[in-house]
Structures are given as C-alpha cells and as structure tokens.
Motif scaffolding. Structure first.
Motif, mmCIF file in Angstrom:
data_model
loop_
_atom_site.group_PDB
_atom_site.id
_atom_site.type_symbol
_atom_site.label_atom_id
_atom_site.label_comp_id
_atom_site.label_asym_id
_atom_site.label_seq_id
_atom_site.Cartn_x
_atom_site.Cartn_y
_atom_site.Cartn_z
ATOM 1 N N MET A 183 0.851 -1.157 0.000
ATOM 2 C CA MET A 183 0.000 0.000 0.000
ATOM 3 C C MET A 183 0.904 1.229 0.000
ATOM 4 N N PRO A 184 0.664 2.164 -0.886
ATOM 5 C CA PRO A 184 1.585 3.298 -0.987
ATOM 6 C C PRO A 184 1.459 4.295 0.165
ATOM 7 N N LEU A 185 2.631 4.705 0.659
ATOM 8 C CA LEU A 185 2.716 5.791 1.630
ATOM 9 C C LEU A 185 2.567 7.084 0.839
ATOM 10 N N VAL A 186 1.587 7.900 1.177
ATOM 11 C CA VAL A 186 1.378 9.126 0.417
ATOM 12 C C VAL A 186 1.822 10.369 1.177
ATOM 13 N N LYS A 187 2.030 10.241 2.479
ATOM 14 C CA LYS A 187 2.453 11.405 3.236
ATOM 15 C C LYS A 187 3.165 10.959 4.494
ATOM 16 N N LYS A 188 4.314 11.568 4.747
ATOM 17 C CA LYS A 188 5.016 11.385 6.013
ATOM 18 C C LYS A 188 5.363 12.782 6.483
ATOM 19 N N LYS A 189 4.876 13.136 7.669
ATOM 20 C CA LYS A 189 4.995 14.517 8.114
ATOM 21 C C LYS A 189 5.269 14.567 9.604
ATOM 22 N N ARG A 190 6.193 15.453 9.988
ATOM 23 C CA ARG A 190 6.439 15.713 11.413
ATOM 24 C C ARG A 190 5.395 16.725 11.864
ATOM 25 N N LEU A 191 4.564 16.340 12.838
ATOM 26 C CA LEU A 191 3.505 17.219 13.322
ATOM 27 C C LEU A 191 4.011 18.162 14.413
ATOM 28 N N SER B 130 7.531 18.226 17.621
ATOM 29 C CA SER B 130 8.750 17.556 18.030
ATOM 30 C C SER B 130 8.457 16.131 18.493
ATOM 31 N N GLY B 131 8.948 15.162 17.743
ATOM 32 C CA GLY B 131 8.773 13.756 18.084
ATOM 33 C C GLY B 131 7.462 13.137 17.630
ATOM 34 N N LEU B 132 6.517 13.939 17.140
ATOM 35 C CA LEU B 132 5.208 13.432 16.726
ATOM 36 C C LEU B 132 5.159 13.301 15.206
ATOM 37 N N MET B 133 4.877 12.097 14.727
ATOM 38 C CA MET B 133 4.906 11.802 13.288
ATOM 39 C C MET B 133 3.543 11.318 12.794
ATOM 40 N N LEU B 134 3.225 11.675 11.551
ATOM 41 C CA LEU B 134 2.036 11.192 10.859
ATOM 42 C C LEU B 134 2.482 10.450 9.611
ATOM 43 N N GLU B 135 1.937 9.258 9.406
ATOM 44 C CA GLU B 135 2.136 8.529 8.152
ATOM 45 C C GLU B 135 0.763 8.200 7.603
ATOM 46 N N ARG B 136 0.529 8.584 6.335
ATOM 47 C CA ARG B 136 -0.764 8.359 5.680
ATOM 48 C C ARG B 136 -0.572 7.370 4.538
ATOM 49 N N TYR B 137 -1.464 6.384 4.508
ATOM 50 C CA TYR B 137 -1.434 5.342 3.485
ATOM 51 C C TYR B 137 -2.720 5.381 2.674
ATOM 52 N N HIS B 138 -2.590 5.289 1.374
ATOM 53 C CA HIS B 138 -3.715 5.325 0.440
ATOM 54 C C HIS B 138 -4.078 3.893 0.064
ATOM 55 N N LEU B 139 -5.344 3.526 0.257
ATOM 56 C CA LEU B 139 -5.809 2.173 -0.043
ATOM 57 C C LEU B 139 -6.909 2.223 -1.102
ATOM 58 N N PRO B 140 -6.526 2.138 -2.396
ATOM 59 C CA PRO B 140 -7.544 2.023 -3.434
ATOM 60 C C PRO B 140 -8.005 0.567 -3.534
ATOM 61 N N HIS B 141 -9.187 0.358 -4.062
ATOM 62 C CA HIS B 141 -9.728 -1.006 -4.162
ATOM 63 C C HIS B 141 -8.803 -1.928 -4.949
ATOM 64 N N THR B 142 -8.002 -1.381 -5.847
ATOM 65 C CA THR B 142 -7.108 -2.194 -6.679
ATOM 66 C C THR B 142 -5.994 -2.867 -5.882
ATOM 67 N N GLU B 143 -5.743 -2.396 -4.643
ATOM 68 C CA GLU B 143 -4.732 -3.036 -3.788
ATOM 69 C C GLU B 143 -5.221 -4.375 -3.233
ATOM 70 N N LEU B 144 -6.537 -4.585 -3.237
ATOM 71 C CA LEU B 144 -7.121 -5.803 -2.676
ATOM 72 C C LEU B 144 -7.438 -6.771 -3.808
ATOM 73 N N GLY B 145 -6.468 -7.610 -4.147
ATOM 74 C CA GLY B 145 -6.650 -8.535 -5.259
ATOM 75 C C GLY B 145 -6.198 -9.953 -4.954
ATOM 76 N N ALA B 146 -5.997 -10.272 -3.684
ATOM 77 C CA ALA B 146 -5.506 -11.606 -3.314
ATOM 78 C C ALA B 146 -6.501 -12.691 -3.700
ATOM 79 N N ALA B 147 -5.980 -13.832 -4.064
ATOM 80 C CA ALA B 147 -6.827 -14.993 -4.358
ATOM 81 C C ALA B 147 -7.176 -15.673 -3.036
ATOM 82 N N ALA B 148 -7.736 -14.889 -2.131
ATOM 83 C CA ALA B 148 -8.091 -15.350 -0.783
ATOM 84 C C ALA B 148 -9.134 -14.399 -0.219
#
Length: 142
Positions: A1-9, A11-29
C-alpha cells in the motif's frame, strides 16, 4: 500500500498516511494483509484513523469488507473494524485514539477480510470501486 504522506507534526510526533484504493485488494483469498509501517525505536502509537473516501463496491459476490489495523499477533489492536462497503457512510473519518506502550519496532499492518468470495485472482481485484486512507500517528521519544 503506498505511503502518500510522512509529516512531522511536532517535536517527536509523526504522521504517516497510506492510500488504499480497491485495486490493492486482489488476493486470491478472503483475507489480505497489507504492511503499513514498522515503528522506530522508542515509539508509541498515538492514534489510528481510517478515512473512508469512497465506498468499496462489488457487482459480484463480495458483500462485506471490514478493515482492521494492528500487528501480526493482534490484527485489530489499533483499529477494531470498519466495514468499508456501502453500509458505512463515505467521506467520513473513523478514529480510535489511545496511547499504546511498547510499540517500538512493531510492524503495523492492515487486515482486510472479504465475505462471499476471494478479493480477486492474485493479479487483479474483484472489487469495482472504493478508496480509504489510513493515518498512523506516533510519538518518538528523543
């Protein structure tokens, strides 16, 4: 899943945002685990947020897709469950807050589960639409 944003909010506080489009879910399970972030040393998780941008849909036989966020040992320890198909309103933020200790070095993952059929063939998804974003906010002691 692609990381679309990494930002220091702050001192010491971090945000990581991940984008989940339906196309990422394609497992044969009916389950698929997507790696998010491995927290650095001296880190603790502050919050986990799922933004449902657009409802996940399937014209086929998948009827429910709950998302959970946690670790391999406890898949829903940070976000218990959010049904991302049409039963949950889109354009809404779903958040679970708290401070989880002993999170340094922890690999955080998103677990998606399909009801009714496999997500796809292993190379293509069976879902027709849908987008979510997952925000992980953590604090790193300096």
């Amino acid at each position: 899943m692609p990381l679309v944003k990494k930002k220091r909010l702050a001192s010491g506080l971090m945000l990581e945002r991940y984008h989940l489009p339906h196309t990422e879910l394609g497992a044969a399970a009916t389950t698929q685990t997507l790696p998010l972030v491995t927290l650095p040393a001296n880190a603790c998780l502050v919050s986990c947020t799922v933004d449902l941008i657009a409802d996940f849909t399937d014209a086929g036989s998948i009827s429910n897709v709950p998302l959970q966020v946690g670790s391999a040992a406890d898949p829903n320890s940070f976000f218990t469950s959010l049904e991302v198909m049409a039963s949950s309103p889109a354009n809404k933020r779903y958040e679970q807050k708290g401070v989880w200790e002993s999170a340094d070095g922890l690999a955080i993952k998103c677990l998606a589960t399909a009801t009714g059929d496999n997500f796809g063939s292993g190379s293509a998804t069976g879902l027709d639409a849908g987008t979510a974003e997952i925000d992980i906010v953590y604090y790193v002691a300096e």
